[in-house]
Design a protein around this motif. Structure first.
Motif, PDB file in Angstrom:
ATOM      1  N   ASN A  79       0.834  -1.206   0.000  1.00  0.00           N
ATOM      2  CA  ASN A  79       0.000   0.000   0.000  1.00  0.00           C
ATOM      3  C   ASN A  79       0.866   1.253   0.000  1.00  0.00           C
ATOM      4  O   ASN A  79       0.614   2.201  -0.744  1.00  0.00           O
ATOM      5  N   HIS A  80       1.896   1.250   0.844  1.00  0.00           N
ATOM      6  CA  HIS A  80       2.776   2.409   0.950  1.00  0.00           C
ATOM      7  C   HIS A  80       3.539   2.650  -0.361  1.00  0.00           C
ATOM      8  O   HIS A  80       3.618   3.775  -0.844  1.00  0.00           O
ATOM      9  N   ILE A  81       4.068   1.592  -0.947  1.00  0.00           N
ATOM     10  CA  ILE A  81       4.822   1.722  -2.198  1.00  0.00           C
ATOM     11  C   ILE A  81       3.912   2.180  -3.333  1.00  0.00           C
ATOM     12  O   ILE A  81       4.312   2.996  -4.171  1.00  0.00           O
ATOM     13  N   ALA A  82       2.674   1.709  -3.363  1.00  0.00           N
ATOM     14  CA  ALA A  82       1.733   2.145  -4.402  1.00  0.00           C
ATOM     15  C   ALA A  82       1.481   3.648  -4.309  1.00  0.00           C
ATOM     16  O   ALA A  82       1.391   4.335  -5.330  1.00  0.00           O
ATOM     17  N   LYS A  83       1.383   4.182  -3.075  1.00  0.00           N
ATOM     18  CA  LYS A  83       1.212   5.636  -2.897  1.00  0.00           C
ATOM     19  C   LYS A  83       2.426   6.395  -3.426  1.00  0.00           C
ATOM     20  O   LYS A  83       2.290   7.437  -4.058  1.00  0.00           O
ATOM     21  N   ILE A  84       3.611   5.867  -3.149  1.00  0.00           N
ATOM     22  CA  ILE A  84       4.839   6.524  -3.597  1.00  0.00           C
ATOM     23  C   ILE A  84       4.942   6.476  -5.125  1.00  0.00           C
ATOM     24  O   ILE A  84       5.238   7.483  -5.767  1.00  0.00           O
ATOM     25  N   LEU A  85       4.696   5.311  -5.706  1.00  0.00           N
ATOM     26  CA  LEU A  85       4.771   5.170  -7.165  1.00  0.00           C
ATOM     27  C   LEU A  85       3.771   6.085  -7.863  1.00  0.00           C
ATOM     28  O   LEU A  85       4.071   6.665  -8.913  1.00  0.00           O
ATOM     29  N   GLY A  86       2.589   6.227  -7.298  1.00  0.00           N
ATOM     30  CA  GLY A  86       1.570   7.086  -7.898  1.00  0.00           C
ATOM     31  C   GLY A  86       1.808   8.571  -7.673  1.00  0.00           C
ATOM     32  O   GLY A  86       1.369   9.395  -8.463  1.00  0.00           O
ATOM     33  N   GLY A  87       2.509   8.916  -6.603  1.00  0.00           N
ATOM     34  CA  GLY A  87       2.678  10.321  -6.252  1.00  0.00           C
ATOM     35  C   GLY A  87       3.871  11.021  -6.859  1.00  0.00           C
ATOM     36  O   GLY A  87       3.895  12.239  -6.953  1.00  0.00           O
ATOM     37  N   LEU A  88       4.871  10.254  -7.287  1.00  0.00           N
ATOM     38  CA  LEU A  88       6.086  10.869  -7.839  1.00  0.00           C
ATOM     39  C   LEU A  88       6.187  10.615  -9.338  1.00  0.00           C
ATOM     40  O   LEU A  88       5.920   9.512  -9.808  1.00  0.00           O
ATOM     41  N   ARG A  89       6.593  11.658 -10.074  1.00  0.00           N
ATOM     42  CA  ARG A  89       6.676  11.566 -11.534  1.00  0.00           C
ATOM     43  C   ARG A  89       8.113  11.274 -11.958  1.00  0.00           C
ATOM     44  O   ARG A  89       8.858  12.186 -12.297  1.00  0.00           O
ATOM     45  N   ALA A  90       8.487  10.046 -11.959  1.00  0.00           N
ATOM     46  CA  ALA A  90       9.823   9.659 -12.394  1.00  0.00           C
ATOM     47  C   ALA A  90       9.723   9.000 -13.764  1.00  0.00           C
ATOM     48  O   ALA A  90       8.720   8.339 -14.072  1.00  0.00           O
ATOM     49  N   GLU A  91      10.749   9.188 -14.586  1.00  0.00           N
ATOM     50  CA  GLU A  91      10.766   8.544 -15.899  1.00  0.00           C
ATOM     51  C   GLU A  91      10.880   7.030 -15.747  1.00  0.00           C
ATOM     52  O   GLU A  91      10.263   6.283 -16.488  1.00  0.00           O
ATOM     53  N   ARG A  92      11.703   6.609 -14.785  1.00  0.00           N
ATOM     54  CA  ARG A  92      11.866   5.173 -14.519  1.00  0.00           C
ATOM     55  C   ARG A  92      11.512   4.901 -13.066  1.00  0.00           C
ATOM     56  O   ARG A  92      11.987   5.579 -12.170  1.00  0.00           O
ATOM     57  N   LYS A  93      10.682   3.903 -12.857  1.00  0.00           N
ATOM     58  CA  LYS A  93      10.311   3.462 -11.511  1.00  0.00           C
ATOM     59  C   LYS A  93      10.790   2.025 -11.368  1.00  0.00           C
ATOM     60  O   LYS A  93      10.289   1.130 -12.041  1.00  0.00           O
ATOM     61  N   ILE A  94      11.781   1.833 -10.494  1.00  0.00           N
ATOM     62  CA  ILE A  94      12.435   0.544 -10.339  1.00  0.00           C
ATOM     63  C   ILE A  94      12.242   0.041  -8.918  1.00  0.00           C
ATOM     64  O   ILE A  94      12.528   0.760  -7.964  1.00  0.00           O
ATOM     65  N   ILE A  95      11.769  -1.177  -8.786  1.00  0.00           N
ATOM     66  CA  ILE A  95      11.641  -1.816  -7.482  1.00  0.00           C
ATOM     67  C   ILE A  95      12.621  -2.980  -7.457  1.00  0.00           C
ATOM     68  O   ILE A  95      12.564  -3.876  -8.295  1.00  0.00           O
ATOM     69  N   LYS A  96      13.542  -2.945  -6.484  1.00  0.00           N
ATOM     70  CA  LYS A  96      14.544  -3.993  -6.334  1.00  0.00           C
ATOM     71  C   LYS A  96      14.253  -4.744  -5.048  1.00  0.00           C
ATOM     72  O   LYS A  96      14.211  -4.152  -3.974  1.00  0.00           O
ATOM     73  N   ILE A  97      14.039  -6.054  -5.175  1.00  0.00           N
ATOM     74  CA  ILE A  97      13.683  -6.882  -4.025  1.00  0.00           C
ATOM     75  C   ILE A  97      14.754  -7.951  -3.846  1.00  0.00           C
ATOM     76  O   ILE A  97      15.152  -8.621  -4.804  1.00  0.00           O
ATOM     77  N   GLY A  98      15.211  -8.116  -2.615  1.00  0.00           N
ATOM     78  CA  GLY A  98      16.188  -9.150  -2.302  1.00  0.00           C
ATOM     79  C   GLY A  98      15.573 -10.532  -2.456  1.00  0.00           C
ATOM     80  O   GLY A  98      14.377 -10.726  -2.255  1.00  0.00           O
ATOM     81  N   ASN A  99      16.413 -11.505  -2.793  1.00  0.00           N
ATOM     82  CA  ASN A  99      15.920 -12.860  -3.038  1.00  0.00           C
ATOM     83  C   ASN A  99      16.033 -13.762  -1.806  1.00  0.00           C
ATOM     84  O   ASN A  99      15.950 -14.973  -1.911  1.00  0.00           O
ATOM     85  N   GLY A 100      16.192 -13.186  -0.622  1.00  0.00           N
ATOM     86  CA  GLY A 100      16.350 -13.969   0.602  1.00  0.00           C
ATOM     87  C   GLY A 100      15.098 -14.727   0.992  1.00  0.00           C
ATOM     88  O   GLY A 100      15.162 -15.869   1.426  1.00  0.00           O
ATOM     89  N   SER A 101      13.943 -14.127   0.853  1.00  0.00           N
ATOM     90  CA  SER A 101      12.671 -14.761   1.176  1.00  0.00           C
ATOM     91  C   SER A 101      11.751 -14.582  -0.034  1.00  0.00           C
ATOM     92  O   SER A 101      10.980 -13.628  -0.113  1.00  0.00           O
ATOM     93  N   MET A 102      11.843 -15.497  -0.977  1.00  0.00           N
ATOM     94  CA  MET A 102      11.096 -15.354  -2.234  1.00  0.00           C
ATOM     95  C   MET A 102       9.588 -15.433  -2.024  1.00  0.00           C
ATOM     96  O   MET A 102       8.828 -14.829  -2.776  1.00  0.00           O
ATOM     97  N   LYS A 103       9.134 -16.131  -0.994  1.00  0.00           N
ATOM     98  CA  LYS A 103       7.700 -16.216  -0.733  1.00  0.00           C
ATOM     99  C   LYS A 103       7.152 -14.821  -0.426  1.00  0.00           C
ATOM    100  O   LYS A 103       6.155 -14.394  -1.001  1.00  0.00           O
ATOM    101  N   VAL A 104       7.814 -14.087   0.461  1.00  0.00           N
ATOM    102  CA  VAL A 104       7.385 -12.732   0.814  1.00  0.00           C
ATOM    103  C   VAL A 104       7.567 -11.797  -0.381  1.00  0.00           C
ATOM    104  O   VAL A 104       6.717 -10.951  -0.663  1.00  0.00           O
TER     105      VAL A 104
END
Length: 168
Positions: A79-104
């Protein structure tokens, strides 16, 4: 800071409108950074996530870290990340997630795809050696937030995520 109706037509100084106060605090900080940016930084929003029992978050916009946080539920962070992605006008929006807990990690990406109705880039990053030794054990999740920052700075396998409204 002023209202849009009271603002001058042109100004040498950056103007912020009162309406932004309704936004999330991270979005407000990003909008302020956007106003004072020199234009030399890449126009990208990079979000680093350290998934696990405690989920670390690091948000970098226009080359500056604007938030570091700790979450316990995948739904709250999505929910928090969706607000950030929708609120900021960036040319590129990149989400980097660690592979330590792939289920989460997969749960977070699935929720983001449902909550954010535009495209973004997703990277699964090797989490190896991102955790630093901190005195006094974990000191309010500081280790998880630092790991998220290191994850945001690494490169991983990148793919584009299109919203479900486009893919069906």
């Amino acid at each position: 800071m002023t209202t849009e109706a009271e603002s001058p037509k042109s100004s040498a100084r950056p103007i912020l409108y009162e309406e932004i106060l309704k936004e999330d605090p991270t979005v407000i900080q990003g909008l302020i950074i956007e106003k004072i940016d020199s234009g030399l930084n890449q126009n990208e929003l990079v979000i680093g996530i350290d998934p696990g029992q405690r989920i670390g978050l690091s948000v970098t916009y226009l080359g500056k870290e604007i938030e570091r946080g700790l979450y316990t539920s995948p739904e709250d962070i999505a929910n928090h990340i969706a607000k950030i992605l929708g609120g900021l006008r960036a040319e590129r929006k990149i989400i980097k997630i660690g592979n330590g807990s792939m289920k989460v990690a997969k749960e977070i990406t699935g929720l983001l795809n449902l909550k954010f109705c535009s495209h973004f880039e997703l990277e699964f990053v090797d989490e190896h050696r991102t955790t630093r030794k901190i005195k006094n054990f974990n000191k309010r999740g500081e280790r998880d937030m630092l790991s998220a920052k290191f994850i945001a700075q690494r490169e991983g396998y990148r793919r584009f995520v299109l919203p479900l409204s486009r893919t069906g």
